[in-house]
Design an enzyme around this catalytic site. Structure first.
Site, PDB file in Angstrom:
ATOM      1  N   PRO A 472     -18.535  92.969  64.258  1.00 14.05           N
ATOM      2  CA  PRO A 472     -17.126  93.366  64.118  1.00 14.05           C
ATOM      3  C   PRO A 472     -17.006  94.864  63.849  1.00 14.05           C
ATOM      4  O   PRO A 472     -17.714  95.400  63.013  1.00 14.05           O
ATOM      5  CB  PRO A 472     -16.640  92.547  62.904  1.00 14.05           C
ATOM      6  CG  PRO A 472     -17.873  92.056  62.224  1.00 14.05           C
ATOM      7  CD  PRO A 472     -18.946  91.993  63.259  1.00 14.05           C
ATOM      8  N   GLN A 549     -12.908  87.808  62.621  1.00 17.22           N
ATOM      9  CA  GLN A 549     -13.269  88.007  61.222  1.00 17.22           C
ATOM     10  C   GLN A 549     -11.984  88.239  60.435  1.00 17.22           C
ATOM     11  O   GLN A 549     -11.248  89.183  60.722  1.00 17.22           O
ATOM     12  CB  GLN A 549     -14.184  89.235  61.111  1.00 17.22           C
ATOM     13  CG  GLN A 549     -14.697  89.485  59.700  1.00 17.22           C
ATOM     14  CD  GLN A 549     -15.372  90.837  59.561  1.00 17.22           C
ATOM     15  OE1 GLN A 549     -14.773  91.877  59.888  1.00 17.22           O
ATOM     16  NE2 GLN A 549     -16.592  90.849  59.075  1.00 17.22           N
ATOM     17  N   TYR A 632     -14.163  95.041  50.172  1.00 19.01           N
ATOM     18  CA  TYR A 632     -12.796  94.562  50.388  1.00 19.01           C
ATOM     19  C   TYR A 632     -12.495  93.447  49.377  1.00 19.01           C
ATOM     20  O   TYR A 632     -13.358  93.088  48.558  1.00 19.01           O
ATOM     21  CB  TYR A 632     -12.614  94.120  51.850  1.00 19.01           C
ATOM     22  CG  TYR A 632     -12.788  95.284  52.812  1.00 19.01           C
ATOM     23  CD1 TYR A 632     -11.981  96.422  52.684  1.00 19.01           C
ATOM     24  CD2 TYR A 632     -13.761  95.282  53.798  1.00 19.01           C
ATOM     25  CE1 TYR A 632     -12.155  97.517  53.533  1.00 19.01           C
ATOM     26  CE2 TYR A 632     -13.932  96.372  54.649  1.00 19.01           C
ATOM     27  CZ  TYR A 632     -13.130  97.485  54.506  1.00 19.01           C
ATOM     28  OH  TYR A 632     -13.296  98.573  55.323  1.00 19.01           O
ATOM     29  N   ARG A 680     -19.501  87.005  55.930  1.00 19.91           N
ATOM     30  CA  ARG A 680     -20.222  88.281  55.813  1.00 19.91           C
ATOM     31  C   ARG A 680     -20.239  88.703  54.352  1.00 19.91           C
ATOM     32  O   ARG A 680     -19.203  88.714  53.684  1.00 19.91           O
ATOM     33  CB  ARG A 680     -19.575  89.369  56.681  1.00 19.91           C
ATOM     34  CG  ARG A 680     -20.297  90.703  56.537  1.00 19.91           C
ATOM     35  CD  ARG A 680     -19.909  91.723  57.583  1.00 19.91           C
ATOM     36  NE  ARG A 680     -20.775  91.625  58.754  1.00 19.91           N
ATOM     37  CZ  ARG A 680     -21.046  92.651  59.574  1.00 19.91           C
ATOM     38  NH1 ARG A 680     -20.524  93.836  59.369  1.00 19.91           N
ATOM     39  NH2 ARG A 680     -21.825  92.490  60.611  1.00 19.91           N
ATOM     40  N   ARG A 774     -22.873  99.848  66.411  1.00 16.29           N
ATOM     41  CA  ARG A 774     -22.688 101.138  67.078  1.00 16.29           C
ATOM     42  C   ARG A 774     -23.282 101.203  68.487  1.00 16.29           C
ATOM     43  O   ARG A 774     -22.645 101.785  69.387  1.00 16.29           O
ATOM     44  CB  ARG A 774     -23.219 102.267  66.185  1.00 16.29           C
ATOM     45  CG  ARG A 774     -22.318 102.505  64.978  1.00 16.29           C
ATOM     46  CD  ARG A 774     -22.999 103.284  63.890  1.00 16.29           C
ATOM     47  NE  ARG A 774     -24.147 102.557  63.374  1.00 16.29           N
ATOM     48  CZ  ARG A 774     -24.989 103.043  62.471  1.00 16.29           C
ATOM     49  NH1 ARG A 774     -24.815 104.262  61.996  1.00 16.29           N
ATOM     50  NH2 ARG A 774     -25.996 102.327  62.030  1.00 16.29           N
TER      51      ARG A 774
HETATM   52  C1  LIG Z   1     -16.512 101.851  63.879  1.00 20.74           C
HETATM   53  C2  LIG Z   1     -17.012 100.764  63.003  1.00 20.74           C
HETATM   54  C3  LIG Z   1     -16.136  99.808  62.505  1.00 20.74           C
HETATM   55  C4  LIG Z   1     -16.580  98.756  61.701  1.00 20.74           C
HETATM   56  N1  LIG Z   1     -15.727  97.780  61.302  1.00 20.74           N
HETATM   57  C5  LIG Z   1     -16.186  96.679  60.701  1.00 20.74           C
HETATM   58  C6  LIG Z   1     -15.357  95.554  60.463  1.00 20.74           C
HETATM   59  O1  LIG Z   1     -14.211  95.518  60.872  1.00 20.74           O
HETATM   60  N2  LIG Z   1     -15.875  94.497  59.807  1.00 20.74           N
HETATM   61  C7  LIG Z   1     -17.175  94.491  59.379  1.00 20.74           C
HETATM   62  O2  LIG Z   1     -17.600  93.521  58.769  1.00 20.74           O
HETATM   63  N3  LIG Z   1     -17.981  95.527  59.630  1.00 20.74           N
HETATM   64  C8  LIG Z   1     -17.530  96.605  60.293  1.00 20.74           C
HETATM   65  N4  LIG Z   1     -18.382  97.616  60.606  1.00 20.74           N
HETATM   66  C9  LIG Z   1     -19.815  97.487  60.265  1.00 20.74           C
HETATM   67  C10 LIG Z   1     -20.586  96.954  61.471  1.00 20.74           C
HETATM   68  O3  LIG Z   1     -20.179  95.652  61.823  1.00 20.74           O
HETATM   69  C11 LIG Z   1     -22.088  96.943  61.180  1.00 20.74           C
HETATM   70  O4  LIG Z   1     -22.335  96.070  60.093  1.00 20.74           O
HETATM   71  C12 LIG Z   1     -22.647  98.323  60.860  1.00 20.74           C
HETATM   72  O5  LIG Z   1     -22.106  99.295  61.714  1.00 20.74           O
HETATM   73  C13 LIG Z   1     -24.167  98.363  60.982  1.00 20.74           C
HETATM   74  O6  LIG Z   1     -24.589  98.008  62.269  1.00 20.74           O
HETATM   75  P1  LIG Z   1     -25.103  99.105  63.363  1.00 20.74           P
HETATM   76  O7  LIG Z   1     -26.250  99.828  62.707  1.00 20.74           O
HETATM   77  O8  LIG Z   1     -25.551  98.274  64.545  1.00 20.74           O
HETATM   78  O9  LIG Z   1     -23.970 100.019  63.667  1.00 20.74           O
HETATM   79  C14 LIG Z   1     -17.948  98.691  61.375  1.00 20.74           C
HETATM   80  C15 LIG Z   1     -18.815  99.653  61.868  1.00 20.74           C
HETATM   81  C16 LIG Z   1     -18.369 100.663  62.683  1.00 20.74           C
HETATM   82  C17 LIG Z   1     -19.370 101.660  63.233  1.00 20.74           C
END
Ligand SMILES: Cc1cc2nc3c(=O)[nH]c(=O)nc-3n(C[C@H](O)[C@H](O)[C@H](O)COP(=O)(O)O)c2cc1C
Ligand SMILES: Cc1cc2nc3c(=O)[nH]c(=O)nc-3n(C[C@H](O)[C@H](O)[C@H](O)COP(=O)(O)OP(=O)(O)OC[C@H]3O[C@@H](n4cnc5c(N)ncnc54)[C@H](O)[C@@H]3O)c2cc1C
Length: 830
Positions: A472, A549, A632, A680, A774
């Site tokens: 997400p 979510q 949150y 989560r 990402r």
């Molecule tokens: C732009 C952005 C928005 C995110 N929004 C959420 C979100 O809405 N809900 C959530 O649980 N995590 C959110 N995250 C966290 C990601 O789901 C993920 O846990 C985190 O980026 C680590 O993963 P990665 O290393 O593959 O980026 C967000 C991350 C990014 C980069």
């Protein structure tokens, strides 16, 4: 120069001989308290790469060592009555005595003075030395004397081990795991000469105590181990050469890391602290004083690496090489010592830490395997988990080592996954969409390569075609909480990109549950209809499943989109809404203060979650996640850093979980029985006094009991004071621990960026799914791209995109061939 090496282990001896070789004019003495043939320990192992390095520096020593080496490739696991063997691991083993004797003889030939049976008490014993090498191993006197300068960080580990030998010979590096009435023991077994094998036995402290081994002397301990491993030893005896140790011969490993590796020793006083290791003198020498000598730590004295990775001797030898190299580079006379020592520290520190980190992972694996893996994993997966324990050996790396074994394991894993996923259970929607039809979701995306990443996964009635999840990610682009064309395109593109499950971003249960004004919601009919349009599109045009979510921002609400000037988490300049939280504590020190929730407010928010759940079902989502992470609202109830309540919802973890569990249970009751729900969590707050992975296991157990199917294991963002340790796959250990200890399926997330990572995590059973965030922003077709990269042509592409598939695959194949060509040894030009 006059150089004294205190301690004649591998570090002191090897440095002595290399320096003498560099310049025979140096006056070098190695002082050793033991006799030449009297040493503790049996065989040591190191890798082929260490040998190559040694050969470049002193081919004569390397040749002698090479001749004395036992070389072997295989690792064998003895576990639950099974024997599993894999090859290509390339170890060499040598008796510690033999190694020392080779180094001693070489020292003597080169003219290094060796003094045996002399115990050095202090560096003051050598007032005229220019340089003292403190190479006296782990229980160092000199490091202790100057502890305020060297600042050693010493961690005593919980497992007990005893270093034994046997004359039974083994043709593989063998790991033997045994269960007793009190817990698991493991033996690390490797032959090191024609007649002898090292046999290290290890167990957790509580198992050791329960067997009364704290009261056993060396002989009794040997007899205990002989009984325990009797069917392996087949009558062979175990031997100890540590009879000189007082009390128990069972040791605890000590991990040593030093901040500072060298100093300038004053005559009898306290040491001069070099400024930031810059190599500049801390104090000028005063006329009339005796010459100050320099002291430098080397080998186990400055760093230790657990025997699980077998690199202590390698590190010691490579320290000696590096210090010699710096003398050769910068000048081997007294005026250069300081610059040389600074350069040596600089060069070795990072490399050493890197290896120590890998050793730490491997060590921890053996420390927890009894509690976490032995009873949980089947022998095949246990072997895979053990081989990848340091997280330095990946899936593709195992393929290079032993293709046949790995592919056999891939087939084993895929077969099990296929059986578990076979045939969607009653009530499940048949997979549909524009992908190539290969017989439905259960078999759509796995083929001859059997990549673990591409195996199907079933939970309740939902079968995901593979293990990749689009994590997400908030997009802050909704208007009045309504997802629009932006979301359709964004989520639609990712659904076509190959992932098995696509998460929509955190979606809020009421207007004042939002993080920013751009967050989507699910509290009215317009939003439900807008989400339904997206879900329908995904179901019609892809065979990905789509998840939502649901969350409430709590104290982190009413803020800017991150791209606004003020940045993320900063309060909106205008149009704010009131915030609620467990306690009146802002997320940022100067942030808005939230209202502590009353029970009536808790009821209302719970009901909002339930109403949003019903809307999510009406919109057709396949999967629902409750957001209890990242500080949150629900996460803030769980963490003691943000929940300071004194009522039934604060205090103990059970109290802090009470309301989030109530919300979850109410949602579960409203969500269709045949559809999955995940939660989560932040498995680590990364702040002293906050949630730790131990708590995370309890949290997972509680949600499991309430009906959760999976725990999505994120971490942090609960406190602005957090100090996370980032790195590749850095949150995966939380998913692993929760999966094994709480017995619930997990989603790993965080810095998982390649197919190789996903394959390793899934194959080792560290998680059931991998969420990738990402990388999916950069490339919606991340899964299709990564599958092509690893040469897996079996994955189905959307029919409209199929013409691009062979081209992409051919491009990667060409790149791979070119890289292999570049790495191959070149014919010398004639
Ligand atoms: C732009 C952005 C928005 C995110 N929004 C959420 C979100 O809405 N809900 C959530 O649980 N995590 C959110 N995250 C966290 C990601 O789901 C993920 O846990 C985190 O980026 C680590 O993963 P990665 O290393 O593959 O980026 C967000 C991350 C990014 C980069
Ligand atoms: C069970 C076990 C298994 C291991 N297996 C491996 C392996 O497979 N591969 C590997 O690479 N490494 C292994 N190691 C680690 C390895 O033994 C050490 O990392 C390595 O020996 C370090 O070399 P060193 O020269 O720094 O110290 P040491 O080898 O400890 O040498 C220090 C020397 O200094 C002497 N000394 C100490 N104090 C004084 C004093 N005051 N005066 C005079 N002399 C003194 C000691 O007698 C000793 O000879 C293992 C270690 C253990 C405990």
């Amino acid at each position: 120069m006059k150089i004294v090496c205190i301690g004649g282990g591998p570090a002191g001896l090897y440095f002595g001989l290399l320096m003498k070789q560099l310049n025979p004019a140096h006056d070098i003495t190695v002082v050793e308290r033991n006799k030449p043939y009297d040493t503790f320990g049996w065989g040591v192992v190191f890798s082929d790469a260490t040998m190559d390095n040694m050969r470049a520096w002193d081919s004569e020593t390397a040749d002698e060592i090479q001749q004395a080496f036992n070389h072997w490739d295989d690792i064998e696991l003895l576990f639950k009555g099974r024997t599993i063997r894999s090859g290509g691991h390339g170890f060499v083993g040598i008796g510690r005595k033999k190694l020392l004797n080779i180094l001693q003889a070489r020292c003597e030939r080169l003219g290094v003075r060796l003094e045996f049976e002399r115990e050095v008490d202090s560096d003051d014993d050598y007032p005229d030395a220019d340089l003292i090498i403190a190479s006296d191993g782990i229980n160092l006197k000199i490091r202790g004397k100057y502890a305020d300068v060297f600042r050693p960080d010493i961690v005593t580990r919980p497992n007990r081990y005893i270093w034994l030998g046997t004359n039974k010979l083994y043709d593989a590096f063998t790991f033997d795991f045994r269960k007793t009435e009190h817990g698991w023991f493991q033996a690390h077994i490797y032959k090191f000469d024609a007649t002898t094998t090292t046999f290290i036995v290890e167990c957790p402290e509580h198992v050791w105590l329960a067997h009364g081994l704290d009261r056993a002397d060396a002989q009794q301990s040997v007899e205990f181990c002989e009984r325990l491993f009797a069917d392996n030893l087949q009558g062979a005896k175990l031997m100890t050469n540590a009879r000189h140790l007082r009390g128990s011969a069972w040791l605890n490993f000590q991990r040593v890391v030093c901040d500072q590796w060298w100093l300038k020793a004053p005559p009898g006083g306290s040491a001069a602290v070099p400024r930031g290791g810059s190599g500049r003198p801390a104090e000028p020498d005063r006329p009339g004083n005796r010459r100050r000598s320099y002291i430098v730590l080397m080998g186990d004295a400055v760093h230790t690496a657990h025997f699980a990775i077998g690199s202590g001797t390698k590190l010691a030898l490579e320290d000696a090489i590096e210090l010699t190299r710096q003398f050769g580079r910068l000048g081997d006379s007294p005026e250069h010592i300081e610059a040389v020592l600074a350069a040596y520290q600089e060069a070795r520190r990072i490399e050493t830490l890197r290896l120590q980190n890998a050793a730490w992972n491997a060590m921890e694996w053996f420390e927890v395997c009894g509690a976490r893996y032995c009873d949980q994993l089947e022998p095949e997966q246990f072997m895979y988990s053990m081989l990848t324990r340091s997280q330095r050996i990946s899936h593709e790396n195992l393929r290079l080592r032993d293709r046949a074994w790995l592919e056999g394991y891939e087939r084993w894993f895929a077969e099990r996954a296929r059986r578990r996923a076979a045939g969607p259970p009653q009530g499940a929607a048949a997979p549909s969409g524009g992908c190539e039809d290969r017989g439905g979701a259960a078999t759509a995306a796995w083929g001859p390569r059997f990549a673990p990443m591409l195996t199907p996964y079933t939970v309740r009635s939902v079968t995901l075609k593979n293990r990749v999840v689009v994590s997400p990610m908030a997009q802050y682009s909704a208007v009045d909480g309504v997802p629009g064309d932006y979301h359709l395109v964004h989520l639609g593109a990712r659904a076509m990109g190959g992932a098995g499950l696509v998460f929509a971003e955190m979606t809020c249960t009421s207007p004042d549950a939002r993080i920013t004004p751009g967050c989507p919601g699910l509290w009215n009919d317009a939003q439900t209809a807008a989400w339904k349009r997206i879900v329908d599109w995904v179901h019609t045009n892809s065979d990905a499943r789509i998840a939502i979510q649901l969350g409430h921002a709590g104290a982190k609400g009413s803020t800017n989109a991150p791209w606004e000037d003020a940045g993320a988490d900063r309060p909106l300049p205008a149009g704010n809404w009131p915030l609620v939280a467990p306690s009146p504590q802002p997320y940022l020190d100067d942030g808005a203060i939230p209202q502590p929730m009353t029970r009536a407010q808790m009821d209302a928010v719970r009901d909002d979650f339930v109403a949003a759940t019903r809307r999510a079902a009406a919109a057709g989502f396949d999967w629902l996640e409750l957001h209890c992470a990242h500080g949150y609202l629900l996460s803030a109830f769980i963490s003691p850093l943000t929940n300071r309540r004194t009522d039934d919802y604060g205090g103990s973890l059970a109290n802090r979980l009470r309301w989030p569990l109530e919300v979850f249970a109410a949602m579960r009751a409203a969500w269709p029985e045949h559809l999955p729900m995940s939660v989560r969590i932040s498995a680590h707050d990364w702040v002293e006094g906050g949630i730790t992975p131990v708590d995370a296991v309890e949290i997972a157990r509680a949600f499991k009991a309430a009906g959760a199917d999976l725990i999505d294991c994120s971490s942090g963002q609960v406190s602005a004071q957090q100090q996370p340790t980032y790195g590749r796959m850095y949150q995966t250990p939380f998913a692993d621990r929760i999966r094994q200890e709480a017995g619930i399926a997990t989603i790993a997330v965080g810095a998982i960026s390649e197919a190789d990572h996903v394959n390793s995590i899934i194959a080792a059973g560290r998680a059931d799914l991998c969420a990738i965030a990402r990388p999916h922003l950069a490339n919606p077709a991340w899964t299709l791209t990564e599958a092509a990269k690893i040469g897996c042509a079996e994955i189905a592409w959307p029919k409209q995109y199929r013409t691009a598939k062979p081209q992409l695959e051919a491009g990667f194949a060409r790149e791979k061939a070119l890289a292999a060509q570049a790495a191959a040894p070149q014919e010398p030009a004639r």
